[in-house]
Design a protein around this motif. Structure first.
Motif, PDB file in Angstrom:
ATOM      1  N   LYS A  45       0.830  -1.211   0.000  1.00 52.52           N
ATOM      2  CA  LYS A  45       0.000   0.000   0.000  1.00 52.52           C
ATOM      3  C   LYS A  45       0.865   1.263   0.000  1.00 52.52           C
ATOM      4  O   LYS A  45       0.479   2.293  -0.556  1.00 52.52           O
ATOM      5  CB  LYS A  45      -0.882  -0.033   1.249  1.00 52.52           C
ATOM      6  CG  LYS A  45      -2.214   0.646   1.079  1.00 52.52           C
ATOM      7  CD  LYS A  45      -3.075   0.401   2.318  1.00 52.52           C
ATOM      8  CE  LYS A  45      -3.036   1.580   3.225  1.00 52.52           C
ATOM      9  NZ  LYS A  45      -3.051   1.389   4.642  1.00 52.52           N
ATOM     10  N   GLY A  46       2.045   1.172   0.611  1.00 52.37           N
ATOM     11  CA  GLY A  46       2.927   2.336   0.695  1.00 52.37           C
ATOM     12  C   GLY A  46       3.312   2.902  -0.663  1.00 52.37           C
ATOM     13  O   GLY A  46       3.559   4.092  -0.796  1.00 52.37           O
ATOM     14  N   GLN A  47       3.359   2.036  -1.681  1.00 51.40           N
ATOM     15  CA  GLN A  47       3.696   2.509  -3.021  1.00 51.40           C
ATOM     16  C   GLN A  47       2.601   3.422  -3.562  1.00 51.40           C
ATOM     17  O   GLN A  47       2.879   4.442  -4.181  1.00 51.40           O
ATOM     18  CB  GLN A  47       3.896   1.312  -3.965  1.00 51.40           C
ATOM     19  CG  GLN A  47       5.101   0.466  -3.612  1.00 51.40           C
ATOM     20  CD  GLN A  47       6.402   1.197  -3.891  1.00 51.40           C
ATOM     21  OE1 GLN A  47       6.624   1.691  -4.979  1.00 51.40           O
ATOM     22  NE2 GLN A  47       7.242   1.300  -2.890  1.00 51.40           N
ATOM     23  N   GLU A  99       0.515   5.088  -1.620  1.00 52.66           N
ATOM     24  CA  GLU A  99       0.490   6.295  -0.779  1.00 52.66           C
ATOM     25  C   GLU A  99       1.587   7.269  -1.193  1.00 52.66           C
ATOM     26  O   GLU A  99       1.355   8.472  -1.298  1.00 52.66           O
ATOM     27  CB  GLU A  99       0.642   5.917   0.690  1.00 52.66           C
ATOM     28  CG  GLU A  99      -0.597   5.248   1.243  1.00 52.66           C
ATOM     29  CD  GLU A  99      -0.486   4.921   2.712  1.00 52.66           C
ATOM     30  OE1 GLU A  99      -1.501   4.535   3.290  1.00 52.66           O
ATOM     31  OE2 GLU A  99       0.621   5.060   3.281  1.00 52.66           O
ATOM     32  N   ALA A 100       2.789   6.728  -1.434  1.00 52.18           N
ATOM     33  CA  ALA A 100       3.892   7.612  -1.808  1.00 52.18           C
ATOM     34  C   ALA A 100       3.596   8.300  -3.137  1.00 52.18           C
ATOM     35  O   ALA A 100       3.845   9.495  -3.293  1.00 52.18           O
ATOM     36  CB  ALA A 100       5.192   6.810  -1.903  1.00 52.18           C
TER      37      ALA A 100
END
Lengths: 256, 325
Positions: B223-225, B227-228
């Motif tokens: 998910k961080g990809q 979000e970033a």
């Protein structure tokens, strides 16, 4: 609440970020309760508090990675809400650094930094590259430009993440526990980068447990607990003369 | 896979195991009785006429076979890993040939005719099979990307259409889909040739399977990809194209390669439409003189060879993508 204390700020009075009675729920759990906050240009804010106090949620609402349900959030003069058309343009002006770096693993360090300016802002490749190299120099890792993120240490990766955000030339930088995932010996290199950024006049909002950093750069420290702003003050007042019992208890734990 | 650092003694090198194995193998050879085969003839100087050799002959044949078998295992066990694999491959292949040989085939039949039958199968059949499969896998990939995005979206229509599609085309036998498309579409007024309808059926069916592969590939990116990228102000399409799909591709390639290999073989089903691909030609060419098995085995060998080549290509692509990330 200690909102009425006069803040000393070093710039214009118009807030770049303002929150008016903002509330947020996850299902039945209220993560943010009636938050009122104004942040001025060039101000450095440190948000601290125990885990689960809503500090990360608050900072993630500022670029609408999370949605708030009640109240108003205005960033760089634009109100964030559900039906807004131009959230991407607002986000381009707000840099964000994550606890887990979130670099793009399939791109080199340089490409990570060029991605935003080149693909989103439409700046041509040479200029984007120049800007990226300048910022990699600023965070002191220009020699790693052609490596892939996984080849770098945690501290280096986080500095790349900072450079990546700065390449967009943001008006505000948000830091969400930027040193929490790092090995102890790498914390200081990231903090040093952040201190330099603060000295250059960037508006910064940092969620962090690094109290030394807070003392050094913060104009204002905000203490949150259970979704509320319990206390906010200048570093001197905050550390030497905490008003609220919850603040005192928290400070006892982190400073001991 | 993780190979443990502690090496155990080879079971084959323990006398007790070797003895037990020999008894078991002897029992198997004795039960299946090889006296009346080539092995019996081979031993006739010892056991006399195989048909009249009785219990003693049967035991002798089994005993010799057991010795050969166990000695073979023991010898192979001393070789290096790569040599072991090669020898076992060759031996299994020889066994397969012996199996085919037992059909009493007329091998020359495959090469007979003008143009030769095998020539026709390669020039016409192989080409058609590859052509149909390649076009179908391309269309299926396009369907899969759209389908995966639809299944991950919050749009009710998109999700419903995509999930109905995958449910239907994964739920019907491919053969039935081929008939339905070939015979059903003309009912709606679309006259459709055999090859396009074969390609349509294969694309739709494999598109449904690959939709799930692509969906899983996209979902496995942290998910961080997202979000970033969101935090940098990337629009949705750009995130998908530049950040998510490039990271999903190394995860998607191995199962997609398997799908392609499976499709290559399933393309034999479109022979029911009279398309001149490998399977159709095998049936047609063999039927004339009732030499079915010769042509079917030829087809089998062509399919097998083709999949071996594809597996090698797949392995090479996988290695390339593993190096990059």
């Amino acid at each position: 609440m200690a909102n009425n204390i006069k803040m000393q700020t070093n710039s214009e009075d118009k807030p770049i970020i303002s929150l008016k009675s903002v509330s947020k729920w996850y299902e039945d759990f209220q993560a943010l309760k009636n938050i009122d906050l104004e942040i001025k240009l060039k101000e450095k804010i440190v948000i601290c508090g125990p885990s689960g106090s809503g500090k990360s949620t608050l900072i993630r609402c500022l670029n609408r990675l999370e949605a708030h349900q009640e109240g108003q959030i205005t960033v760089t003069g634009i109100e964030l809400h559900e039906r807004m058309k131009d959230i991407d343009t607002v986000r381009q002006d707000i840099g964000m650094v994550f606890q887990s770096f979130n670099l793009f693993p399939h791109l080199t360090v340089l490409e990570n930094c060029m991605a935003g300016p080149n693909w989103v802002r439409g700046i041509d490749q040479n200029e984007a590259k120049e800007r990226a190299m300048a910022l990699l120099k600023q965070v002191k890792i220009p020699e790693q430009a052609d490596k892939y993120p996984e080849q770098l240490s945690g501290g280096q990766q986080q500095r790349v993440a900072i450079a990546r955000s700065l390449c967009m030339q943001p008006k505000v930088m948000l830091f969400d526990e930027p040193t929490s995932a790092l090995d102890p010996e790498m914390v200081s290199e990231v903090l040093d980068t952040m201190v330099e950024l603060a000295e250059s006049g960037m508006t910064m909002i940092c969620v962090t447990h690094e109290m030394g950093f807070a003392k050094q750069v913060a104009d204002r420290i905000i203490f949150m607990d259970e979704g509320e702003i319990v206390e906010q003050n200048t570093p001197e007042e905050f550390f030497n003369n905490p008003k609220n019992n919850r603040t005192k208890a928290f400070l006892d734990q982190v400073l001991s | 896979m993780f190979v443990d650092t502690v090496v155990e003694d080879k079971a084959l090198h323990k006398p007790a195991f070797l003895f037990g194995l020999s008894i078991a193998v002897l029992a198997i050879f004795f039960t299946f009785n090889f006296t009346n085969t080539i092995f019996g003839e081979f031993l006739s100087p010892v056991i006399g006429n195989p048909e009249k050799s009785g219990f003693f002959g049967r035991l002798a044949v089994s005993f010799v076979l057991t010795i050969l078998f166990v000695a073979n295992l023991l010898l192979i066990s001393f070789a290096r890993l790569k040599i072991q694999i090669l020898i076992v491959w060759i031996e299994l292949f020889l066994l397969f040939l012996a199996f085919a040989y037992s059909f009493d085939l007329e091998i020359a039949y495959i090469f007979s005719g003008q143009p030769s039958k095998i020539g026709l199968m390669i020039s016409k059949g192989l080409f058609t099979t590859i052509y149909i499969s390649a076009v179908s896998i391309l269309i299926a990939t396009a369907i899969a990307i759209v389908g995966a995005i639809a299944k991950l979206s919050n749009n009710g229509f998109a999700y419903a259409i995509a999930s109905f599609y995958t449910s239907l085309f994964r739920g019907l036998p491919l053969l039935l889909q081929i008939y339905l498309i070939y015979m059903g579409l003309p009912q709606l007024g679309f006259m459709i040739d055999a090859i396009p309808s074969g390609i349509a059926a294969l694309s739709l069916c494999y598109g449904a399977y690959m939709t799930e592969i692509f969906r899983a590939g996209i979902q496995s990116i942290p998910k961080g990809q997202w979000e970033a990228s969101r935090a940098l102000g990337f629009p949705f399409g750009l995130i998908l194209r530049k950040i998510i799909l490039p990271q999903s591709i190394p995860l998607i390639i191995p199962p997609t390669g398997n799908q392609f290999i499976a499709m290559l073989k399933d393309s034999s089903l479109v022979s029911v439409l009279g398309i001149w691909e490998i399977m159709f030609l095998a049936k047609k060419l063999g039927a004339k003189d009732f030499n079915h098995l010769e042509m079917l085995l030829t087809a089998a060998m062509i399919y097998w060879l083709l999949t071996i080549i594809l597996e090698m290509i797949q392995a090479r692509i996988e290695r390339k993508y593993q190096q990059k990330t």
